[in-house]
Motif scaffolding. Structure first.
Motif, PDB file in Angstrom:
ATOM      1  N   LEU A 166       0.834  -1.202   0.000  1.00 33.86           N
ATOM      2  CA  LEU A 166       0.000   0.000   0.000  1.00 33.86           C
ATOM      3  C   LEU A 166       0.868   1.251   0.000  1.00 33.86           C
ATOM      4  O   LEU A 166       2.001   1.243   0.485  1.00 33.86           O
ATOM      5  CB  LEU A 166      -0.921  -0.004   1.223  1.00 33.86           C
ATOM      6  CG  LEU A 166      -1.901  -1.179   1.308  1.00 33.86           C
ATOM      7  CD1 LEU A 166      -2.640  -1.152   2.634  1.00 33.86           C
ATOM      8  CD2 LEU A 166      -2.880  -1.160   0.140  1.00 33.86           C
ATOM      9  N   SER A 218      -0.003   4.313   1.360  1.00 33.14           N
ATOM     10  CA  SER A 218      -0.184   5.230   2.479  1.00 33.14           C
ATOM     11  C   SER A 218      -1.141   4.634   3.495  1.00 33.14           C
ATOM     12  O   SER A 218      -1.848   3.654   3.211  1.00 33.14           O
ATOM     13  CB  SER A 218      -0.751   6.569   1.984  1.00 33.14           C
ATOM     14  OG  SER A 218      -2.066   6.391   1.493  1.00 33.14           O
ATOM     15  N   ALA A 219      -1.168   5.254   4.677  1.00 37.31           N
ATOM     16  CA  ALA A 219      -2.133   4.853   5.692  1.00 37.31           C
ATOM     17  C   ALA A 219      -3.555   5.140   5.219  1.00 37.31           C
ATOM     18  O   ALA A 219      -4.495   4.429   5.604  1.00 37.31           O
ATOM     19  CB  ALA A 219      -1.849   5.580   7.005  1.00 37.31           C
ATOM     20  N   ALA A 237      -4.644   2.308   3.350  1.00 39.97           N
ATOM     21  CA  ALA A 237      -4.870   1.188   4.266  1.00 39.97           C
ATOM     22  C   ALA A 237      -6.263   1.238   4.874  1.00 39.97           C
ATOM     23  O   ALA A 237      -6.871   0.192   5.139  1.00 39.97           O
ATOM     24  CB  ALA A 237      -3.808   1.183   5.358  1.00 39.97           C
ATOM     25  N   TYR A 289      -0.811  -0.381   6.791  1.00 42.71           N
ATOM     26  CA  TYR A 289       0.096   0.128   5.759  1.00 42.71           C
ATOM     27  C   TYR A 289       1.501  -0.473   5.913  1.00 42.71           C
ATOM     28  O   TYR A 289       2.087  -0.977   4.947  1.00 42.71           O
ATOM     29  CB  TYR A 289       0.155   1.650   5.840  1.00 42.71           C
ATOM     30  CG  TYR A 289       1.381   2.248   5.175  1.00 42.71           C
ATOM     31  CD1 TYR A 289       1.542   2.191   3.793  1.00 42.71           C
ATOM     32  CD2 TYR A 289       2.386   2.854   5.944  1.00 42.71           C
ATOM     33  CE1 TYR A 289       2.674   2.721   3.193  1.00 42.71           C
ATOM     34  CE2 TYR A 289       3.500   3.388   5.344  1.00 42.71           C
ATOM     35  CZ  TYR A 289       3.655   3.321   3.975  1.00 42.71           C
ATOM     36  OH  TYR A 289       4.779   3.835   3.377  1.00 42.71           O
TER      37      TYR A 289
END
Length: 282
Positions: free
Chosen positions: A138, A140-141, A144, A226
């Motif tokens: 992924l 980025s958060a 996520a 992430y």
């Protein structure tokens, strides 16, 4: 809105509970609350046609874990600064990762079995993250967040001596049978958009042990998904135990669990409550 699995072991019925407390039998929609169902429905439960579902009387039936057996249970260690301190460890710069055997997952009120000869069985109340979409590399958060199906109350039961039988790898102390009570329900991410304000508490024989908030986590839920996705592929239905606050027996302030003890965990009105008994093996 909550997802539950109700019934005897291996015969659980998937159930949807609405905000007004009405429960509905989900079997016309899915055989179980598993990865396939979560991938298809976790982010659009509001679109379910409840008129096509039969009401379900939960009554006094057993409550199972709200997710069918995951393909992976990933644990995060030392994710609260105060717990790291009581463990004698520094706050980690990167998540401390270990695995539990997926068959450790049991219901929120099932008995926890103390392994033969075990003397340091410990409790760990935690926020659990359930994956709803495949997560791999992924960016980025934020990306996520879209991979999270929802959240559960989880108990990362540990045997502290076993935990170090393989050196720095903790899995042996985490994977004994019954060592991961989960539930009573799964809160979809579409309902709980921010899991950072949940109060986590635990009691042993009615005496308070842990009392903290998920906002105190070193690495938040989406950040963990992430970061983990850079090293492994998380599949729908997988469970991440995100770490426990201070107040465990490992601190030296409390005795370890013994057969006959009662263990209570709470995630407030959001995640619900577990009531467990400790039993001996045989």
């Amino acid at each position: 809105m909550r997802l539950m699995r109700i019934g005897d072991w291996g015969q659980e019925v998937p159930v949807l509970m609405t905000a007004d407390g009405q429960a509905y039998d989900l079997r016309p929609v899915t055989r179980d609350i598993d990865g396939s169902f979560l991938e298809s429905w976790a982010h659009r439960l509001d679109s379910l046609n409840l008129q096509g579902l039969e009401p379900y009387d939960i009554g006094t039936r057993r409550i199972g874990a709200p997710i069918a057996r995951p393909t992976a249970v990933v644990g995060i260690g030392l994710n609260y600064a105060a717990h790291a301190a009581e463990s004698g460890d520094p706050v980690p710069e990167r998540p401390v990762v270990f695995f539990k055997h997926p068959n450790t997952v049991i219901g929120p009120h099932d008995d926890v079995v103390i392994p033969p000869g075990a003397e340091k069985v410990d409790w760990e109340v935690e926020l659990g993250v359930v994956i709803g979409r495949r997560a791999s590399y992924l960016r980025s958060a934020e990306d996520a967040e879209a991979c999270i199906a929802g959240y559960v109350l989880t108990n990362d039961v540990s045997e502290r001596d076993y935990q170090h039988h393989a050196g720095t790898q903790w899995t042996l102390g985490k994977s004994c049978a019954t060592f991961n009570p989960v539930g009573p329900w799964l809160v979809p991410a579409s309902v709980l958009e921010d899991p950072a304000g949940i109060r986590l508490r635990s009691w042993v024989n009615g005496e308070p042990r842990q009392d903290s908030w998920t906002s105190d986590m070193v690495f938040g839920a989406a950040d963990l998904v992430y970061r983990l996705s850079q090293y492994m592929v998380l599949e729908p239905g997988d469970l991440i135990n995100t770490g426990t606050p201070q107040g465990v027996a490992l601190s030296g302030r409390f005795p370890y669990l013994q057969a006959g003890d009662s263990l209570t965990l709470s995630g407030g009105d959001v995640l619900g409550r577990q009531e467990l008994k400790l039993v001996g093996n045989g």
